[in-house]
Design a protein around this motif. Sequence first.
Motif, PDB file in Angstrom:
ATOM      1  N   TYR A   1      34.918  40.661  51.424  1.00 35.59           N
ATOM      2  CA  TYR A   1      35.862  40.632  50.184  1.00 35.59           C
ATOM      3  C   TYR A   1      35.416  39.770  49.271  1.00 35.59           C
ATOM      4  N   ASN A   2      35.598  38.218  49.932  1.00 40.58           N
ATOM      5  CA  ASN A   2      35.250  37.314  49.143  1.00 40.58           C
ATOM      6  C   ASN A   2      33.057  37.829  48.235  1.00 40.58           C
TER       7      ASN A   2
ATOM      8  N   ALA B   1      37.085  39.330  54.982  1.00 40.35           N
ATOM      9  CA  ALA B   1      37.762  38.081  53.677  1.00 40.35           C
ATOM     10  C   ALA B   1      36.602  37.126  53.143  1.00 40.35           C
TER      11      ALA B   1
ATOM     12  N   PHE C   1      43.428  38.260  55.451  1.00 39.54           N
ATOM     13  CA  PHE C   1      42.755  38.922  56.686  1.00 39.54           C
ATOM     14  C   PHE C   1      42.154  38.174  57.402  1.00 39.54           C
TER      15      PHE C   1
ATOM     16  N   ALA D   1      45.556  41.982  47.620  1.00 43.23           N
ATOM     17  CA  ALA D   1      44.302  42.171  48.198  1.00 43.23           C
ATOM     18  C   ALA D   1      43.557  43.622  47.429  1.00 43.23           C
TER      19      ALA D   1
ATOM     20  N   THR E   1      41.232  36.714  45.820  1.00 40.61           N
ATOM     21  CA  THR E   1      40.607  36.847  46.514  1.00 40.61           C
ATOM     22  C   THR E   1      41.283  35.085  47.471  1.00 40.61           C
TER      23      THR E   1
ATOM     24  N   ALA F   1      43.360  37.812  50.476  1.00 37.31           N
ATOM     25  CA  ALA F   1      42.339  38.055  50.817  1.00 37.31           C
ATOM     26  C   ALA F   1      42.353  37.257  51.891  1.00 37.31           C
ATOM     27  N   ALA F   2      41.619  35.870  52.075  1.00 41.07           N
ATOM     28  CA  ALA F   2      41.494  34.993  52.719  1.00 41.07           C
ATOM     29  C   ALA F   2      42.586  34.332  53.563  1.00 41.07           C
TER      30      ALA F   2
ATOM     31  N   LEU G   1      38.584  29.680  50.776  1.00 38.71           N
ATOM     32  CA  LEU G   1      38.669  30.880  51.766  1.00 38.71           C
ATOM     33  C   LEU G   1      38.355  29.651  52.640  1.00 38.71           C
TER      34      LEU G   1
ATOM     35  N   THR H   1      39.032  36.748  59.259  1.00 40.85           N
ATOM     36  CA  THR H   1      38.446  35.440  58.447  1.00 40.85           C
ATOM     37  C   THR H   1      36.414  35.993  58.482  1.00 40.85           C
TER      38      THR H   1
END
Length: 408
Positions: free
Chosen positions: A141-142, A138, A133, A92, A126, A129-130, A181, A135
């Motif tokens: 990031y998303n 993430a 990371f 990510a 993404t 990252a979900a 996510l 919540t």
Amino acid sequence: MTTEAAPFGVDPARSVRATITQASTERAFAILLAVAAIGFGAAFAPSVVTQLPYLDPVWGPASALAVGASFVLVGVSAFVQRLAQPAQIICALLFLVALVTWPITVRDVLPSTQLPWPWWLCNVATIAAAMGFATWRASVYNALVPAVYVLIRLTPAGGGVGISRALLDGVYTAILGGAALVLIVVLRRAAADVDAAQATAVRRYSRAIREHATEVERVQVDAIVHDSVLTTLLSAARADTIEAKTLSARMARNAIDHLDAAASDGPGSTVPPVPLVELRQRITAAVSALAAPVDVHGGPLGSRTVPAAVADAMASAALQAAVNSVQHAGADVSRWVVVRQERDVVTVEIGDDGTGFDMSSIPAERLGVRRSIVERVAAAGGVADVRTAPGAGTTVVLTWSAAKETSE
């Protein structure tokens, strides 16, 4: 009055496996991400290569190779579980660096027919990252990746498209990343709830096993005290002849042996099974010491064996039933014990044709039938059935099934 034994079960932590656990969910996510990373990376690698002439000769290949290497690391992490989260975080972060630095990566304007290569890999990043990371990180990031991509698409380095096209691409990326996510968070929480519920069930089951073991031990001690000690004391108090005193002394030795056996018997002790022939001999020797004759008979028993705990429970319960008959059934009464086997079921029947009694009229403090017969046999996995009525004699039927114990 219940005659069912509380079951001793195996450890549920070993025998019960939840269909969804946090560990299995994380492993499934890691495998799916690895497949996506390797698949998308391999599918779009030629497109990345075709864009290299338009990119900075140093940073362009370096950023593409770094992202590709992170995808390979994600693929490897599917087989090495401890690498999963670090690989997801690295993937990510490296993708975000490549995306943010895209304006300085492009040296010449891309053809209008080509999209910046990070576009094809946005959702792999993404999703990584979900998974890697927390919540809230993430979620940031998303939201950040689609926003950065929209800004890039508005610049000449991203193609200089209009606001509508840039927003359409950004919303598409945000929807896919947000859906992934939400799905990951929901499944993780569900798996955590399953783990918590299973741990709670295991704790409650373990507590029930301990309580049941305590109850079984209490039944055993009560039965020993009633069968051996109290009966011996009553016999000694009534002994007024040489034969009665000799019988009392023999019963006292048996009581001491019972107490010693109970003290040395532990959960780790292993006692070989007892043949039915030996069980019948044990019952015969025990009832032969009573003040009234008791006939022990039955058909051939073959080589069938029963666990030592079952043999002890049945022999002690049979002796207690015979003692009760001698004490309460009256004089000039026929008494018998029958030991027989029918397939996997072992039956010991103790009966007399005496006065009988009313089961419902037995006071709660009387331990003879409840503790020494019914609960003792139940604790060993068998069933004790007392059949009696005033004036109709008494029959106590003790049964134990090998098939039932095997199934449990």
